[in-house]
Design an enzyme around this catalytic site. Structure first.
Site, mmCIF file in Angstrom:
data_model
loop_
_atom_site.group_PDB
_atom_site.id
_atom_site.type_symbol
_atom_site.label_atom_id
_atom_site.label_comp_id
_atom_site.label_asym_id
_atom_site.label_seq_id
_atom_site.Cartn_x
_atom_site.Cartn_y
_atom_site.Cartn_z
ATOM 1 N N ARG A 133 64.620 -17.273 87.335
ATOM 2 C CA ARG A 133 63.939 -16.214 86.219
ATOM 3 C C ARG A 133 62.499 -15.887 86.618
ATOM 4 O O ARG A 133 61.873 -15.137 85.653
ATOM 5 C CB ARG A 133 64.130 -17.146 85.020
ATOM 6 C CG ARG A 133 65.432 -17.180 84.624
ATOM 7 C CD ARG A 133 65.697 -17.927 83.157
ATOM 8 N NE ARG A 133 67.157 -17.990 82.993
ATOM 9 C CZ ARG A 133 67.686 -18.933 83.068
ATOM 10 N NH1 ARG A 133 67.079 -20.236 83.610
ATOM 11 N NH2 ARG A 133 69.187 -19.009 83.008
ATOM 12 N N GLU A 195 74.240 -30.201 81.759
ATOM 13 C CA GLU A 195 75.752 -30.502 82.041
ATOM 14 C C GLU A 195 76.181 -31.461 83.000
ATOM 15 O O GLU A 195 77.434 -31.617 83.242
ATOM 16 C CB GLU A 195 76.423 -29.219 82.581
ATOM 17 C CG GLU A 195 76.594 -27.887 81.499
ATOM 18 C CD GLU A 195 75.264 -27.405 81.100
ATOM 19 O OE1 GLU A 195 74.900 -27.264 79.998
ATOM 20 O OE2 GLU A 195 74.315 -27.090 82.157
ATOM 21 N N ASN A 283 70.610 -28.797 75.109
ATOM 22 C CA ASN A 283 71.958 -29.515 74.437
ATOM 23 C C ASN A 283 71.860 -30.905 74.875
ATOM 24 O O ASN A 283 71.397 -31.351 75.978
ATOM 25 C CB ASN A 283 73.271 -29.002 74.814
ATOM 26 C CG ASN A 283 73.320 -28.950 76.580
ATOM 27 O OD1 ASN A 283 72.768 -28.289 77.228
ATOM 28 N ND2 ASN A 283 74.276 -29.939 76.879
ATOM 29 N N ASP A 325 77.031 -26.923 72.164
ATOM 30 C CA ASP A 325 76.283 -26.567 73.062
ATOM 31 C C ASP A 325 75.204 -25.392 72.663
ATOM 32 O O ASP A 325 75.068 -24.136 73.469
ATOM 33 C CB ASP A 325 77.082 -25.955 74.369
ATOM 34 C CG ASP A 325 76.188 -25.660 75.623
ATOM 35 O OD1 ASP A 325 75.300 -26.444 75.670
ATOM 36 O OD2 ASP A 325 76.500 -24.723 76.287
#
Length: 603
Positions: A133, A195, A283, A325
């Site tokens: 980013r 994740e 999350n 999520d």
């Protein structure tokens, strides 16, 4: 230095004098940001406004924009973020392998190039494409946060490595996609890997030598989160109250907090007067909510921390015990708004969960929480007194339990908006927001934690939301004082590009098909568009060189929405459900990696 002892031993260390010192710690960056000819930070400033006072390009002449020059990055994956412009030099970056190129604006020649040597295995543990980013600037250095978690400081003039800092361990599933942020005399960076059961944190490094100043975890023991049970506050029962001892530990079962998520891969903001840093956590792990009873604090949370010590002044959890999520990492926009007849130092946040939040950034008080996509159905509203969402049990994956497919949940896991940042126009006090209009089916399943292995525990399918004739996105203007949409422009696909507002009365953004567009801020009328070769998921920026204003953006499809094309995935449930939802993209665009710069001819 024992940071935990330091923080807990000093309840308040940020005196007014110290705040003043820190705000001036990088006076060069301060002056560069104040000069609109530069684009010296990813958001253009510390407040995440993504606004420029340049107005040579305006609503009357923007239709004449043409391509001024282009530059290939040489990489065919998703291009998020934007270049930096410092004086007569532009600094561009790429997705993995995270190349950095310094460009002379006079003739677009390369001044220097830096390409790190990274283990290609890191790609296998990157969640949603190999994006990066963007870069940061400060103290004469360019800062690159590599995918392999190494933070690198490069000499801005030569590209030579000044120092490096190791921020994580890819073998545990830890990676980085976020841009580093320079605030005062520190460089801040986070971590990705929710994740994979990564335990999220924010780390501050000394801008001079890269030494760690403080590290603040999102979940776990108070001392490791840099939380003071008595002085760290949160919104409860219509007022601010202390979080109390072990506020996070009490909300997890056993040792689940050790792989509890709360990663920090979004955008950060800094208020120099308050000396507070603002950001959100992601999350909780796993995506199967039945495996982790409790509120799972402080995942899905807005943090306000003292820049000097990292100590949390206040916290606000948007989605306790997340079932979908809905990461809370999206940008925090600092602005002063008139609310109820009073000028309020506000923080505005467009959460993945579909609610736009307005809080007092000094105290943490919740002021406004309303849906910025009317299709949101997982919750009916947010109770302003408790700060809690009023959930709709019909869309609860917790209630349905593992191996039950809950259908038509809105928004999808990628949210009503993901990390693609909004812009703030101080002239109208409108927030210009790129959004997703996507819903999903969500089926949780049992999963065991193994370090370095996926820890998802859910199968997803995504598709267009209702009542928009198949449109998967909208670009909206939002009144954050009232919590209302002022105008909305539908788009065929999610608007995955960051916005730019200017004093010329226009706002720019890109589309997944590859257009860059300009709208009139006051009513959303489209004034100009240009089709680039690949989908746009980068953030639009502007600068002035030799008296001429330019607007630029990366063209390069990818990111979560474009992961199917970027990574060659075909099964509809791959890419955490995005492949099937965006399968039509292949009819409209192709892979690319090009910087486009536009200007009005002549002058």
């Amino acid at each position: 230095m024992n940071l935990r002892t330091l923080v807990l031993g000093l309840a308040v260390v940020a005196t007014a004098g110290l705040n003043s010192y820190v705000a001036q710690a990088d006076s060069q960056l301060d002056s560069l940001i104040k000069n609109p000819s530069n684009w010296a930070a990813q958001a253009g400033d510390y407040s995440n406004h993504r606004y420029s006072t340049l107005k040579q390009i305006n609503e009357n002449n923007v239709g004449k924009l043409q391509v001024a020059w282009t530059m290939s990055t040489g990489v065919l994956r998703g291009h998020e973020g934007s270049p930096l412009v410092i004086g007569d030099t532009m600094y561009i970056h790429s997705p993995f392998p995270n190349k950095v190129i310094a460009i002379n604006l006079k003739d677009q020649t390369f001044i220097w190039q830096y390409q790190p040597k990274q283990d290609n295995q890191v790609i296998s543990v990157m969640c949603c494409d190999t994006v990066n980013r963007g870069l940061a600037y400060g103290d004469g250095k360019i800062f690159l946060q590599q995918a392999d978690t190494k933070l690198v400081a490069l000499d801005a003039k030569t590209g030579d490595v000044v120092w490096t800092a190791q921020n994580g361990d890819p073998k545990k599933g830890e990676t980085n996609t976020n841009a580093p942020h320079v605030f005062g005399d520190k460089v801040l960076t986070g971590i990705s890997g929710g994740e994979f059961g990564v335990r999220g944190r924010l780390v501050a490094y000394n801008i001079k030598d890269g030494k760690e100043v403080w590290k603040a975890y999102s979940v776990g023991p108070d001392n490791e989160m840099l939380i003071d049970p008595q002085s760290t506050m949160t919104w409860a029962d219509g007022k601010m109250a202390p979080v109390g001892a072990d506020s996070s530990l009490k909300s997890w079962q056993g040792d689940q907090w050790k792989y509890g998520g709360g990663t920090t891969w979004g955008w950060y903001a800094w208020d120099p007067k308050l000396n507070l840093v603002y950001y959100g956590s992601g999350n909780p792990g796993t995506w199967n909510p039945t495996q982790r009873p409790g509120d799972n604090k402080w995942s899905m949370t807005i943090f306000a921390r003292d820049l000097n010590t990292g100590k949390a002044k206040w916290v606000y959890q948007m989605t306790p015990h997340d079932e979908w999520d809905y990461d809370g990492v999206n940008e925090m926009i600092l602005s002063d708004l008139n609310i109820g007849g009073k000028k309020v130092p506000a923080i505005v946040h467009f959460d993945r969960n579909g609610f736009g939040y307005t809080l007092n950034r000094e105290s943490g008080e919740l002021l406004v929480a309303q849906k910025y996509d009317p299709a949101v159905n997982w919750a009916d509203s947010v109770d302003l007194k408790s700060g809690l969402p009023i959930r709709n049990a019909s869309y609860s994956t917790q209630k349905a339990g593992p191996d039950h497919n809950v259908k038509n949940i809105c928004p999808a896991a990628l949210g009503s908006k993901d990390q693609q940042p909004a812009a703030f126009d101080p002239n109208s006090s409108l927030f210009l927001v790129p959004t997703n209009h996507v819903c999903m089916d969500y089926e949780p399943f049992q999963v065991d934690y193994v370090s370095g292995q996926p820890f998802v525990g859910a199968t997803l399918s995504m598709y267009p939301g209702p009542n928009e004739n198949g449109a998967m996105g909208n670009f909206i203007a939002w009144d954050a004082a009232k919590g209302k949409i002022v105008w909305s422009k539908p788009e065929k696909f999610s608007v995955w590009s960051g916005a730019l507002a200017t004093a010329g009365g226009i706002v720019f953004y890109g589309t997944l098909e590859g257009y860059i567009k300009a709208l009139r801020i006051k009513d959303g009328k489209e004034l100009w568009k240009f089709k680039t070769p690949s989908g746009v998921i980068g953030n639009v920026f502007t600068y002035q060189y030799q008296g001429k204003q330019y607007v630029g953006v990366y063209s390069g499809i990818g990111g979560w929405a474009g992961i199917g094309m970027a990574a060659g995935l075909e099964k509809s449930t791959e890419g955490l459900g995005a492949v099937g939802g965006y399968k039509e993209l292949a009819k409209y665009t192709a892979l690319g990696g090009t910087l486009f710069v536009f200007a009005i001819p002549g002058g």
